[in-house]
Design an enzyme around this catalytic site. Structure first.
Site, PDB file in Angstrom:
ATOM      1  N   LYS A  73     -16.133  10.186  -5.927  1.00 12.90           N
ATOM      2  CA  LYS A  73     -17.022  10.969  -6.793  1.00 12.90           C
ATOM      3  C   LYS A  73     -17.717  12.119  -6.059  1.00 12.90           C
ATOM      4  O   LYS A  73     -17.973  13.167  -6.655  1.00 12.90           O
ATOM      5  CB  LYS A  73     -18.087  10.055  -7.414  1.00 12.90           C
ATOM      6  CG  LYS A  73     -17.560   9.207  -8.550  1.00 12.90           C
ATOM      7  CD  LYS A  73     -18.689   8.390  -9.158  1.00 12.90           C
ATOM      8  CE  LYS A  73     -18.230   7.687 -10.407  1.00 12.90           C
ATOM      9  NZ  LYS A  73     -19.327   6.956 -11.061  1.00 12.90           N
ATOM     10  N   ASP A 111     -21.855  10.052 -16.369  1.00 13.64           N
ATOM     11  CA  ASP A 111     -22.470   8.717 -16.240  1.00 13.64           C
ATOM     12  C   ASP A 111     -23.894   8.691 -16.807  1.00 13.64           C
ATOM     13  O   ASP A 111     -24.281   7.751 -17.517  1.00 13.64           O
ATOM     14  CB  ASP A 111     -22.512   8.279 -14.769  1.00 13.64           C
ATOM     15  CG  ASP A 111     -21.166   7.773 -14.275  1.00 13.64           C
ATOM     16  OD1 ASP A 111     -20.353   7.312 -15.103  1.00 13.64           O
ATOM     17  OD2 ASP A 111     -20.928   7.835 -13.050  1.00 13.64           O
TER      18      ASP A 111
HETATM   19  P1  NAD Z   1     -24.243   2.331  -4.933  1.00 12.78           P
HETATM   20  O1  NAD Z   1     -23.734   1.493  -3.819  1.00 12.78           O
HETATM   21  O2  NAD Z   1     -24.061   3.803  -4.895  1.00 12.78           O
HETATM   22  O3  NAD Z   1     -25.824   2.047  -5.115  1.00 12.78           O
HETATM   23  C1  NAD Z   1     -26.350   0.738  -5.105  1.00 12.78           C
HETATM   24  C2  NAD Z   1     -27.882   0.809  -5.203  1.00 12.78           C
HETATM   25  O4  NAD Z   1     -28.399  -0.535  -5.239  1.00 12.78           O
HETATM   26  C3  NAD Z   1     -28.569   1.483  -4.029  1.00 12.78           C
HETATM   27  O5  NAD Z   1     -29.717   2.149  -4.487  1.00 12.78           O
HETATM   28  C4  NAD Z   1     -28.944   0.304  -3.121  1.00 12.78           C
HETATM   29  O6  NAD Z   1     -30.049   0.616  -2.290  1.00 12.78           O
HETATM   30  C5  NAD Z   1     -29.322  -0.737  -4.160  1.00 12.78           C
HETATM   31  N1  NAD Z   1     -29.153  -2.117  -3.709  1.00 12.78           N
HETATM   32  C6  NAD Z   1     -28.048  -2.660  -3.126  1.00 12.78           C
HETATM   33  N2  NAD Z   1     -28.256  -3.958  -2.878  1.00 12.78           N
HETATM   34  C7  NAD Z   1     -29.508  -4.264  -3.306  1.00 12.78           C
HETATM   35  C8  NAD Z   1     -30.297  -5.456  -3.341  1.00 12.78           C
HETATM   36  N3  NAD Z   1     -29.833  -6.613  -2.844  1.00 12.78           N
HETATM   37  N4  NAD Z   1     -31.532  -5.371  -3.871  1.00 12.78           N
HETATM   38  C9  NAD Z   1     -32.013  -4.208  -4.374  1.00 12.78           C
HETATM   39  N5  NAD Z   1     -31.303  -3.060  -4.379  1.00 12.78           N
HETATM   40  C10 NAD Z   1     -30.079  -3.097  -3.850  1.00 12.78           C
HETATM   41  O7  NAD Z   1     -23.574   1.722  -6.239  1.00 12.78           O
HETATM   42  P2  NAD Z   1     -23.357   2.483  -7.656  1.00 12.78           P
HETATM   43  O8  NAD Z   1     -22.062   3.197  -7.624  1.00 12.78           O
HETATM   44  O9  NAD Z   1     -24.597   3.207  -8.004  1.00 12.78           O
HETATM   45  O10 NAD Z   1     -23.165   1.228  -8.637  1.00 12.78           O
HETATM   46  C11 NAD Z   1     -24.258   0.391  -8.957  1.00 12.78           C
HETATM   47  C12 NAD Z   1     -23.891  -0.453 -10.171  1.00 12.78           C
HETATM   48  O11 NAD Z   1     -23.726   0.389 -11.310  1.00 12.78           O
HETATM   49  C13 NAD Z   1     -22.580  -1.214 -10.027  1.00 12.78           C
HETATM   50  O12 NAD Z   1     -22.792  -2.514 -10.520  1.00 12.78           O
HETATM   51  C14 NAD Z   1     -21.623  -0.463 -10.933  1.00 12.78           C
HETATM   52  O13 NAD Z   1     -20.626  -1.295 -11.474  1.00 12.78           O
HETATM   53  C15 NAD Z   1     -22.570   0.003 -12.015  1.00 12.78           C
HETATM   54  N6  NAD Z   1     -22.079   1.174 -12.780  1.00 12.78           N
HETATM   55  C16 NAD Z   1     -21.966   1.019 -14.113  1.00 12.78           C
HETATM   56  C17 NAD Z   1     -21.512   2.082 -14.880  1.00 12.78           C
HETATM   57  C18 NAD Z   1     -21.368   1.913 -16.366  1.00 12.78           C
HETATM   58  O14 NAD Z   1     -20.712   2.756 -16.992  1.00 12.78           O
HETATM   59  N7  NAD Z   1     -21.960   0.907 -16.955  1.00 12.78           N
HETATM   60  C19 NAD Z   1     -21.201   3.321 -14.284  1.00 12.78           C
HETATM   61  C20 NAD Z   1     -21.346   3.436 -12.885  1.00 12.78           C
HETATM   62  C21 NAD Z   1     -21.792   2.339 -12.147  1.00 12.78           C
END
Ligand code: NAD
Length: 292
Positions: A73, A111
């Site tokens: 991305k 998104d």
């Molecule tokens: P990422 O790795 O870029 O970000 C993860 C975030 O969570 C960071 O801010 C990190 O600091 C935080 N984090 C990680 N572990 C943690 C913990 N134990 N406690 C508290 N905070 C914690 O990931 P992303 O790409 O942003 O994806 C995050 C989620 O969003 C995933 O579950 C993904 O499947 C979901 N998502 C859903 C959609 C949708 O269309 N519904 C779209 C994109 C992403």
């Protein structure tokens, strides 16, 4: 499905890895079929190493558009000709168009739009609201920027003190500079501030992925006193459909407990519109793919 493909069929790709689990190919192909559009949507296992060649392939083969997921991305941005204002602020692209097939690639991020449309679909408006948000990675940043563009009054971002914390600060800076929304960042370790923030918010959004495997037994909220009958709780996770957080929110009487399926659907619908100029038949797709 195959009998509708012809020599004229236009291809839309999805480039990411891992990607075979994605619902996007089914969602888009069913929508093309329903509307009688001569497009096909295929997933390709592509990581950062193959990305440059893949983008050249999109141009060379006149692929009309592509969705882009992790880990591409951010990495795809330097290969594009144009990037939309919101994707530039988010710093990530999930949709690329090549509308006339001549190789002028424009990047967008749907998104955040998907998340806001999902909330709207549930009757939840972000305009003028105070929102508490956990997570400032890919999903969290898109949600934060779009909520600010859509008129949120305040965004209170909480992140653990990991490598993403600096991105949370940067996102807040961009929001404060470019929109009327006031954004702050606090370490999630400050639980008093976190609870206080939710107490003053009408919407809590968890964009961390906590609640999804391997953290399916975790919820960032464990104190029932935090949940109120006028609090909307939105978790971007859609597998499982009911995370520990959403179960907890429902059990303790939150106004709404919304999962990430709507975000998934509407980010796809916004991309579909960019690819084809047509509205995705969302009710049909919802019924087909997302009914419990
Ligand atoms: P990422 O790795 O870029 O970000 C993860 C975030 O969570 C960071 O801010 C990190 O600091 C935080 N984090 C990680 N572990 C943690 C913990 N134990 N406690 C508290 N905070 C914690 O990931 P992303 O790409 O942003 O994806 C995050 C989620 O969003 C995933 O579950 C993904 O499947 C979901 N998502 C859903 C959609 C949708 O269309 N519904 C779209 C994109 C992403």
């Amino acid at each position: 499905m195959t009998e509708r493909l012809t020599g004229h069929t236009l291809l839309i790709s999805l480039i990411a890895t891992p990607i075979r689990h994605s619902m996007s190919p089914t969602m888009h192909n069913e929508a093309f079929a329903k509307l009688g559009l001569d497009y096909a949507y295929l997933a390709f296992e592509v990581g950062n190493e193959e990305l440059k060649d893949t983008v050249q392939g999109i141009r060379a083969m006149g692929i009309r558009g592509s969705n882009v997921s992790m880990p591409n991305k951010q990495a795809i941005i330097p290969y594009l000709d144009e990037v939309s204002p919101e994707a530039t602020l988010i710093g990530a692209v999930n949709t690329v168009t090549n509308l006339d097939g001549k190789g002028h690639l424009v990047g967008y991020n749907t998104d955040g739009i998907g998340a806001m449309s999902a909330l709207k679909d549930e009757g939840v408006e972000v305009n003028d609201q105070i929102i508490t948000l956990t997570g400032a990675g890919g999903a969290g940043t898109a949600v934060a920027i779009q909520a600010a563009f859509d008129g949120a009054k305040e965004l209170r971002i909480f992140n653990i003190n990991d490598g993403v914390f600096a991105n949370a600060k940067e996102t807040a800076r961009k929001i404060n500079e470019n929109t009327d929304c006031r954004a702050t960042v606090t370490d999630l370790a400050d639980q008093t501030a976190f609870k206080q923030s939710i107490a003053e918010s009408s919407i809590y959004i968890d964009a961390t992925g906590v609640g999804m495997k391997p953290l399916e037994d975790l919820s960032l909220i464990t104190d029932p006193a935090v949940i109120r009958p006028d609090l909307v709780v939105f978790d971007v996770v859609y597998a499982p459909r009911e995370t520990k957080l959403l179960k907890f929110a429902k059990e303790h009487g939150a106004k709404k407990a919304i999962n990430g399926l709507g975000m998934m659907l509407y980010q796809g619908a916004a991309a579909f519109k960019l690819f084809t100029g047509e509205d995705m038949p969302v009710s049909y797709i919802k019924e087909l793919l997302f009914k419990d």
